[in-house]
Design an enzyme around this catalytic site. Sequence first.
Site, mmCIF file in Angstrom:
data_model
loop_
_atom_site.group_PDB
_atom_site.id
_atom_site.type_symbol
_atom_site.label_atom_id
_atom_site.label_comp_id
_atom_site.label_asym_id
_atom_site.label_seq_id
_atom_site.Cartn_x
_atom_site.Cartn_y
_atom_site.Cartn_z
ATOM 1 N N ASP A 230 9.225 2.640 1.669
ATOM 2 C CA ASP A 230 8.056 3.380 2.015
ATOM 3 C C ASP A 230 7.797 3.193 3.649
ATOM 4 O OD1 ASP A 230 5.545 4.243 2.845
ATOM 5 O OD2 ASP A 230 4.634 3.699 1.110
ATOM 6 N N LYS B 179 2.469 10.323 8.086
ATOM 7 C CA LYS B 179 2.015 9.801 9.389
ATOM 8 C C LYS B 179 2.865 10.478 10.535
ATOM 9 C CE LYS B 179 -0.825 6.122 7.514
ATOM 10 N NZ LYS B 179 -0.566 5.286 6.615
ATOM 11 N N PHE C 216 0.765 -1.063 0.052
ATOM 12 C CA PHE C 216 0.055 -0.132 -0.061
ATOM 13 C C PHE C 216 0.965 1.263 -0.029
ATOM 14 C CE2 PHE C 216 -2.430 3.425 1.798
ATOM 15 C CZ PHE C 216 -3.612 3.513 1.285
HETATM 16 C C1 LIG Z 1 -0.857 5.701 4.946
HETATM 17 C C2 LIG Z 1 0.226 5.090 3.817
HETATM 18 C C3 LIG Z 1 0.493 5.876 2.757
HETATM 19 C C4 LIG Z 1 -0.475 7.067 2.326
HETATM 20 O O1 LIG Z 1 -0.335 7.964 3.297
HETATM 21 P P1 LIG Z 1 -1.468 9.314 3.063
HETATM 22 O O2 LIG Z 1 -0.916 10.153 3.994
HETATM 23 O O3 LIG Z 1 -2.546 8.519 3.508
HETATM 24 O O4 LIG Z 1 -1.392 9.558 1.745
HETATM 25 C C5 LIG Z 1 1.510 5.420 1.842
HETATM 26 N N1 LIG Z 1 2.253 4.370 2.343
HETATM 27 C C6 LIG Z 1 1.850 3.745 3.416
HETATM 28 C C7 LIG Z 1 3.003 2.562 3.714
HETATM 29 C C8 LIG Z 1 0.891 4.016 4.353
HETATM 30 O O5 LIG Z 1 0.807 3.225 5.291
#
Ligand SMILES: *Cc1c(COP(=O)(O)O)cnc(C)c1O
Length: 386
Positions: free
Chosen positions: A215, A244, A130
């Site tokens: 990521d 986050k 994701f």
């Molecule tokens: C939450 C998340 C995203 C996206 O972040 P947003 O601030 O919601 O756009 C991307 N990669 C990972 C691994 C995430 O947990």
Amino acid sequence: MNTQTLESRYTSGLYAKRPVTIVRGEGALVWDDQGRAYIDCVAGHGVANIGHSHPKVVEALHAQAERIITCPEMFYNDTRARLLERLGNLAPGMERVFLCNSGTEAVEAAIKFARFSTGRAGIVAAMRGFHGRTLGALSATWSKKYRAPFEPLVPEFRHVPFNKPAALRETVTEDTAAVLLEAVQGEGGIHPATPEFLQTAQEVCRERGALLIVDEIQSGMGRTGKMFAFQHYSVQPDLVTLAKGIAGGVPMGAVLIGERVAPLKPGIHGTTFGGNPLAAAASLATLEVLEAENLPQRAAETGAYFLERLRSIQSPLIRDVRGMGLMIGVELKQKVAPIIQGLMAHGVLALPAGLTVVRFLPPLVITREQVDEVVAAFEAVVSELG
Ligand SMILES: *Cc1c(COP(=O)(O)O)cnc(C)c1O
């Protein structure tokens, strides 16, 4: 009109709502408008790593708001400069920092930087991964549920099975700009990468001239027991995406840019709010708290305790308990929705990750006593249902 009626009337409709109105938070707790406390293992989807409304962040926001709130990166700014230095020194080999406003923006930027740097288009990501929901990041995201209504997406994205190193060797070519992976898959169900998988990713990237993007949007900022999850593995990413937990709850994203990335040129990318002094002040305070309160270490210890306590629960409903630090998933033999609801009735907020995994992403300041309460609630709910 009461809050829930009002919000339901005007909200976009994109979010499945829970019937609770949260009005206040402190540490690992949040309160609803009836004064009821919940132990918050949602933490804004793993945002409130240092705890809700940390006084150091409140103070920093207040002081910064009084001086200046907005200042684009075309000008220098003292708060931003200090934040850039701090972020740039969080991990060895990271040379520069791009600031933005969310996770998906950080991923978009990393993809663009990789394409710009290599002159190639291909991105190899993982199944169950994701990475966000704007069209570029969505192209790297695996789930059909998120992708299908918006196709066609950006071309030249491929997905390989997670934790299958051979698939990386077959798929990464001289046309690949980057391999984009989570070190611990979050949304996909809390799956830590194997050392062999991440090391192979690095190896094939180096061999074939591609960049490795890790990521860390969910797994970073101390959550897994180190500042970044990749630091549990002996790998050196070329680009690291953050968001986050980076600014104590204030919206911010960032990309750490390593030395293998070609110099970026003015104008090829940018964002109005990037490097915003208010967000920068919050992030600077957050990084200071993470260090001063030794939160990565606390996440490692409390997380190990949490995992051990969950593993001791005897229930025919539980298939697997896994995680790293305070990024924890319990895979069930049934759908998670009733468990999440049951937990809420017991004063615990938790998240699903897919259809069958309950995900716990508490603030890293959660105490052992609070973990005991969460585990007791979980045990009660599974025994009611199983
Ligand atoms: C939450 C998340 C995203 C996206 O972040 P947003 O601030 O919601 O756009 C991307 N990669 C990972 C691994 C995430 O947990």
